[in-house]
Design an enzyme around this catalytic site. Structure first.
Site, PDB file in Angstrom:
ATOM      1  N   HIS A 299       0.656  -1.314   0.061  1.00  0.00           N
ATOM      2  CA  HIS A 299      -0.011  -0.023  -0.056  1.00  0.00           C
ATOM      3  C   HIS A 299       0.954   1.392   0.145  1.00  0.00           C
ATOM      4  O   HIS A 299       2.135   1.001   0.584  1.00  0.00           O
ATOM      5  CB  HIS A 299      -0.586   0.133   1.395  1.00  0.00           C
TER       6      HIS A 299
ATOM      7  N   ASP B 201       2.359   1.889   3.238  1.00  0.00           N
ATOM      8  CA  ASP B 201       3.407   1.042   3.841  1.00  0.00           C
ATOM      9  C   ASP B 201       4.786   1.423   3.667  1.00  0.00           C
ATOM     10  O   ASP B 201       5.652   1.322   4.144  1.00  0.00           O
ATOM     11  CB  ASP B 201       3.259  -0.439   3.115  1.00  0.00           C
TER      12      ASP B 201
HETATM   13  C1  XLS Z   1      -7.450  -6.910   4.323  1.00  0.00           C
HETATM   14  C2  XLS Z   1      -6.966  -6.930   2.781  1.00  0.00           C
HETATM   15  C3  XLS Z   1      -6.169  -6.132   2.578  1.00  0.00           C
HETATM   16  C4  XLS Z   1      -5.919  -6.004   1.060  1.00  0.00           C
HETATM   17  C5  XLS Z   1      -4.870  -4.981   0.515  1.00  0.00           C
HETATM   18  O1  XLS Z   1      -8.134  -7.683   4.936  1.00  0.00           O
HETATM   19  O2  XLS Z   1      -6.510  -8.521   2.928  1.00  0.00           O
HETATM   20  O3  XLS Z   1      -4.607  -6.735   3.485  1.00  0.00           O
HETATM   21  O4  XLS Z   1      -5.026  -7.606   0.610  1.00  0.00           O
HETATM   22  O5  XLS Z   1      -5.354  -3.807   0.920  1.00  0.00           O
END
Ligand code: XLS
Ligand code: NI
Ligand code: NI
Length: 442
Positions: free
Chosen positions: A107, A110
């Site tokens: 993200h 991140d």
């Molecule tokens: C949350 C999601 C998230 C996505 C990316 O539950 O799995 O981690 O994979 O935004």
């Protein structure tokens, strides 16, 4: 992929993890994952396309609703946000290189901490993107997908693209634009939308139709912007049924497929399916894979598992060989992923506090998928698995059954066939036989 010597080592004392086979006692070795081994004409590495999830492995610090961080990171110490982000990236690329992880996913937030200032966030993301490009070139590691976090900031408490306030929606768009720019600059192969808080807590204050139309418009704008700027990869939607909102609009694979069809997004979007999201939706992971595969939309997966006694997204590393074997059967039969791979959307537990725990988690996950791949290949090549399923439908292969499939029979024709042929013979579905067959190959 070579670890760059001379650079500060964050995982000192741990070398690159190698395939050592079943006889090895070394906990820092693969027993099944042998990246160059050829299975069905492709290397294991190409089949599986493993990716490290930046957020869990390099941001998640073990905190939970009842207590703060238990994982204290040596790369998270510098005062300046971009300097801190570079240290984190050094740690991430060292880890991925040592782990033989060929891809990563992130993200926007991140990679580098965000502020409330759109222009400052863009500056920070561009700075760390330039750094990431160098790291990718040095290591050979590639970006499987990028995404924007449109759920953590307080402004998104009522959603981003589905927020009732246009001003909030515009901030979501600013983040997606910058995250797309970063993904394109890094040669990212795909871009993910997980709905985050796109859903509702109460229908009493929600215009569901209007919110879903906004979501579709938002996705179109993002897609058009990315295409205009040279992005040729695939967009993925990641279904999830609940948490954080009570009702998420992207509930499961079937719901997302129908949404994509309704809003004319099927040419550019596919699905990114996550194991524990499937189980939270009341499905098996295999069911979700099959729904996507049947629609030609099986893009990518987020690997993890839930906890059978809990009803939330615990994001644990994979552990269940039966679940993964059955999943690999579907993935192989579908011809593999369309553009994506296997992203470890999983985190080590709060009390897994040693630096090496991150290695054990990924070694276990990669080995389990490699093992499942080998078992599934054996089942498809050497057992009656496919044949039995085919035979179950053989009454549709010839005669009236085949005419029905071609659309040549009317309801009256079916009635006449039933009347003329008496009661059908009882035929076993052979479920236990098939379950034994899977276990025999494991
Ligand atoms: C949350 C999601 C998230 C996505 C990316 O539950 O799995 O981690 O994979 O935004
Ligand atoms: Ni996920
Ligand atoms: Ni998840």
């Amino acid at each position: 992929m070579n670890y760059i010597k001379g650079q500060k080592e964050f995982f000192a004392g741990i070398g690159q993890i190698q395939y050592e086979g079943l006889d090895s006692d070394n906990p820092f070795a693969f027993r099944w994952y042998d990246p160059n081994r050829i299975v069905r004409g492709k290397s294991m590495a190409e089949h599986l396309k493993f990716a490290c999830a930046y957020w869990h492995s390099f941001n998640g610090n073990g905190a939970d609703p009842f207590g703060g961080a238990t994982h204290i990171f040596p790369w998270d110490q510098k005062a300046d946000a971009v300097d801190r982000a570079k240290d984190k990236m050094d740690a991430a690329f060292e880890f991925m290189t040592k782990m033989q992880l060929p891809y990563y996913c992130f993200h926007d937030v991140d990679l580098v901490d965000y502020t409330n200032n759109v222009a400052e966030n863009e500056r920070r993301l561009q700075a760390i993107t330039a750094y990431a490009l160098d790291k990718q070139q040095e290591s050979g590691i590639k970006l499987l997908w990028g995404t924007a976090n449109l759920f953590s900031h307080e402004r998104y408490m009522n959603g981003a693209a589905t927020n009732p306030d246009f001003h909030v929606l515009s901030h979501g768009a600013a983040q997606v634009k910058a995250a797309l720019d970063a993904t394109i600059a890094l040669g990212g192969q795909n871009y993910v939308f997980w709905g985050g808080r796109e859903g509702y807590m109460s229908l009493l204050n929600t215009n569901m139709k209007r919110e879903q139309e906004h979501l579709a418009r938002f996705l179109h704008l993002a897609k058009d912007y990315a295409r205009k700027n040279g992005f040729s990869g695939t967009f993925f939607i990641e279904p999830k049924p609940c948490e954080p909102t009570k009702h998420q609009y992207d509930y499961d694979a079937a719901t997302v497929i129908s949404f994509l069809r309704q809003y004319d997004l099927l040419d550019d979007f596919k699905l990114n399916l996550e194991v524990n999201h499937a189980t939270l939706a009341g499905h098996t992971f295999q069911h979700e894979l099959q729904v996507a595969a049947d629609a030609g939309l099986l893009g990518s997966i987020d690997a993890n598992r839930g906890d059978e006694q809990n009803g939330w997204d615990t994001d644990q590393f994979p552990y269940n060989i039966n679940e993964l074997t059955e999943s690999m059967l579907i993935i192989l039969e579908a011809g593999g992923f369309q553009g994506g791979g296997i992203n470890f959307d999983a985190k080590i537990r709060r009390n897994s506090t040693d630096r090496e725990d991150l290695f054990f988690a990924h070694i276990g996950g990669m080995d389990l998928f490699a093992r499942a791949l080998l078992i599934a290949d054996k089942i498809l090549e050497k057992s009656s698995y496919l044949q039995l399923r085919k035979e179950r439908y053989q009454s549709f292969d010839t005669g009236k059954g085949a005419e029905f499939e071609k659309g040549n029979l009317s309801l009256e024709d079916l009635r006449d066939f039933a009347a003329a042929n008496g009661e059908p013979e009882v035929k076993s579905g052979k479920q236990e036989f098939l379950e034994n067959l899977i276990n025999r190959h494991i």
